[in-house]
Design an enzyme around this catalytic site. Sequence first.
Site, PDB file in Angstrom:
ATOM      1  N   GLU A 293       0.838  -1.206   0.000  1.00 60.89           N
ATOM      2  CA  GLU A 293       0.000   0.000   0.000  1.00 60.89           C
ATOM      3  C   GLU A 293       0.870   1.251   0.000  1.00 60.89           C
ATOM      4  O   GLU A 293       0.567   2.227  -0.672  1.00 60.89           O
ATOM      5  CB  GLU A 293      -0.959   0.021   1.198  1.00 60.89           C
ATOM      6  CG  GLU A 293      -1.849  -1.212   1.337  1.00 60.89           C
ATOM      7  CD  GLU A 293      -2.579  -1.619   0.070  1.00 60.89           C
ATOM      8  OE1 GLU A 293      -2.873  -0.750  -0.763  1.00 60.89           O
ATOM      9  OE2 GLU A 293      -2.839  -2.835  -0.096  1.00 60.89           O
ATOM     10  N   HIS A 296       2.212   2.029  -3.424  1.00 61.79           N
ATOM     11  CA  HIS A 296       1.217   2.609  -4.324  1.00 61.79           C
ATOM     12  C   HIS A 296       1.300   4.138  -4.347  1.00 61.79           C
ATOM     13  O   HIS A 296       0.809   4.758  -5.280  1.00 61.79           O
ATOM     14  CB  HIS A 296      -0.198   2.219  -3.874  1.00 61.79           C
ATOM     15  CG  HIS A 296      -0.742   0.977  -4.523  1.00 61.79           C
ATOM     16  ND1 HIS A 296      -0.632   0.718  -5.862  1.00 61.79           N
ATOM     17  CD2 HIS A 296      -1.433  -0.074  -4.007  1.00 61.79           C
ATOM     18  CE1 HIS A 296      -1.242  -0.432  -6.155  1.00 61.79           C
ATOM     19  NE2 HIS A 296      -1.727  -0.932  -5.040  1.00 61.79           N
TER      20      HIS A 296
HETATM   21  N1  B3K Z   1      -6.184  -1.227  -4.664  1.00 63.52           N
HETATM   22  C1  B3K Z   1      -6.802  -1.993  -3.617  1.00 63.52           C
HETATM   23  C2  B3K Z   1      -7.799  -2.964  -4.103  1.00 63.52           C
HETATM   24  C3  B3K Z   1      -9.137  -2.409  -4.389  1.00 63.52           C
HETATM   25  C4  B3K Z   1     -10.126  -3.504  -4.669  1.00 63.52           C
HETATM   26  C5  B3K Z   1     -11.417  -2.977  -5.130  1.00 63.52           C
HETATM   27  N2  B3K Z   1     -12.397  -4.026  -5.225  1.00 63.52           N
HETATM   28  C6  B3K Z   1      -5.798  -2.695  -2.775  1.00 63.52           C
HETATM   29  C7  B3K Z   1      -4.486  -2.942  -3.389  1.00 63.52           C
HETATM   30  O1  B3K Z   1      -4.331  -3.592  -4.385  1.00 63.52           O
HETATM   31  O2  B3K Z   1      -3.523  -2.445  -2.879  1.00 63.52           O
HETATM   32 ZN    ZN Z   2      -2.462  -2.864  -4.880  1.00 60.48          ZN
END
Ligand code: B3K
Ligand code: ZN
Length: 853
Positions: A293, A296
């Site tokens: 996370e 990201h």
């Molecule tokens: N981006 C989110 C996942 C979202 C899912 C939506 N159904 C977590 C991740 O991949 O880090």
């Molecule tokens: Zn992700």
Amino acid sequence: MTEQKTVYLADYQPFSHIVDSVDLTFRLAPAATRVIARLALRPNPERPGRNDLRLDGEGLTHLSCTVDGQPVTPQIEGHSLTLAAKDLPDGPFTLDTEVEIAPDANTALEGLYMSNGMYCTQCEAEGFRKITWYPDRPDVMSRFKVRIEADLPILLSNGNPTAQGKGWAEWDDPWPKPAYLFALVAGDLRAHSADFTTASGRKVALNIWVRPGDEDRCAYAMDSLIRSMRWDEQVYGREYDLDVFNIVAVDDFNMGAMENKGLNIFNSRYVLASPETATDDDYARIEAIIAHEYFHNWTGNRITCRDWFQLCLKEGLTVFRDHQFSGDMRSAAVRRIEDVVALRARQFREDAGPLAHQVRPESFVEINNFYTATVYEKGAEVIGMLKSLVGDGGYKRALDLYFDRHDGDAATIEDWLKVFEDATDRDLTQFKLWYSEAGTPRLKVEDSWADGVYTLTFTQKNPPTPGQPEKQPKVIPVKVGLLNPNGDEVVPTIMLEMTRAKQSFRFEGLAARPVPSILRGFSAPVVMDRKPVAGERAFLLAHDTDPFNKWEAGRALAKEVMAEMALKGTPVRSDWLDAVAAVTFDDTLDPAFRALCLRLPGEDDLAQTIAATGRIPDPAKIHAARREMAGALAIRLGEGLHRLYKELDDNAPFSPSADQAGRRALKIAALQLLTRRDGGKLAASAFARARSMTEEIGALAALLDVHQGEKELVAFAARWGRDANVMDKWYALQIASAEPGEAAVLTGRLLETPGFDWKNPNRFRTVIGALAANHAGFHHRSGAGYRLVADWLLKLDPLNPQTASRVSTAFETWPRYDATRRRLARAELDRMLAAPGLSGDLREMLERMRAAG
Ligand code: B3K
Ligand code: ZN
């Protein structure tokens, strides 16, 4: 019910307007939250002519709407609000809207909802439209300011805090972002805090927010966060860009975690840890998800996706980065093996069944159904191949260019590949097939030895998948090493680049016919077909210098033996037993690696392997074969096992380090085998003496495996009954070790236990997931497993379509079994499809699975 509409990549068009800024005010109340939104808009020059403004919204009680302060009457239909072009200024204007929503009635856990009295949000992929009218698409990036009003102590949103008073707080996020990264949290929370200073000297306040009482279980997550921040600076040159970084742990959450800008929201299961409550696997997972996370922030947030078809742009890359990180923090070899085990169990399985799809899909009905192992894990493997092909230097240049060129963009896979082409002068046209063609390639390997020349010949086959009957040859980086017959490496790892359907590579100057070690490090996500050469696998398990292939040789041998036993009823083979014994007692090897070599292949994995060769797997026979192998191994390892156990059973103070975790893994593997011989004496005492959850759960599993442990189950529940995340292990373990004929009944009983909160996604996934993972139990020929899962999917779907839809993948392998099982599974799919009011999410999944036969 959701609108069922297929969206196509080919239809992409930029949005009609630019949103320069968003100002949101939330007056929070459980049943009636007021959301007041002010959008600064202007026509998008990329969309010539005058265009209507069409905003998304779902389940909103519309209250008012003005343009530049003048009341207007928009057209509200289905899930959108439209203002006709003729009623809008041709330049910049302000749109004000006011709506009401009911977070306490939101059981889908998408949008703004409540969990244990706390408000929280989940907006990816299309949840923001459940909060307010907005162009809910990732290519609309805007600057958000948020004001929260609520009589709660902690009020959080994205960006930096700007002002606060009693009952209100204001936040400003300076970085333009798409709506899916919006987040809001409000509740009675406590922080575990720390500081971080970035490489360029920016001071960042770090907080992990949890429910009162959980503060002392955040240290590992915080430590992981700090290591992630440092690592991203050192390895990718990426610094954090706000004054605060907040993480919040939530008990009701549809997935693992969410990377909202500056305010990550986590499933509490992936934050809270202490030696008493978390296993070593939990620690490793927390470290990986915290890192994921955090990473990201650059790969996903600063550079986001143009549309949801490009999801792998952020997810594949971020998974690749978190794998690299975990490899650097722990044993890289062990991490690689674990990642490949997971890839095969989830992604190869998906790719071989009715849900197979491209890493970059070209159409979807419900985007939430595409957060898959293919997009994530195969997406990461594709990047790994790219890195192998262009080399470490090329990769670094390409990534630097990516960040330089696309910071602030909503980008595409074409943009991604272009930076590699520009940075390395390589043509990636053929490579791009990895994104556009689904399915796991099969790589046939043949070799010959003549006149001192050794030749390796590879043939690739790209099997058909739904909607893609014909495939083209792919670029496959095949890393190879050669050993001479006495076990020395004569050709160290080189990369052979395969681009055609069939290709040979010659090696000269060798004194004797070598033993090949192919696909080192699992250099491509393919299935290797190689006719077993007598003794070759045991030889590689003993001598290969590549740790992945060393393990892989043992795994392939085990699968070969297990398949023969299940298909032909042959006894356990002694060459496998001898080979595993040699590794188990080899003190020069990492204990974690030895533990992995002791782990038998999974039953579903074997079923998949058998099905791939055109035969029909029998779950009951596979189950029996696996048990027989474990029993024979316990006998073959004999007294040495006891010695090994004693040696590893030390009194060192607990640390979650990879080293200690590896020793514990080997110790527990030894205990589980020993338990098959002593009927549970040692395991019962290990349970009583356990000093960590890893040991406690390991001993309990050993006992349940031999149908003991009743007393211990009671003791465990008495001790942990109030900790739902810990109790999940208790449920899962019992279902995992249930006899095939009893698994469904037991699962049903646990689900019906008074106080069991099946509406919580963790509980539901754990219990149904455990049944689905009990291969012989779920696929029991009575059909009880299929029936039970279908019943519960139908029960959850009206409340939480996303989780129901995700768990429905239990059925994705149904076409591989015999006619009776297929008939039973098909009947359940049909029964679910006929249910009134099925969600769009679940319907799409069921229809895709049903289409397989
Ligand atoms: N981006 C989110 C996942 C979202 C899912 C939506 N159904 C977590 C991740 O991949 O880090
Ligand atoms: Zn992700």
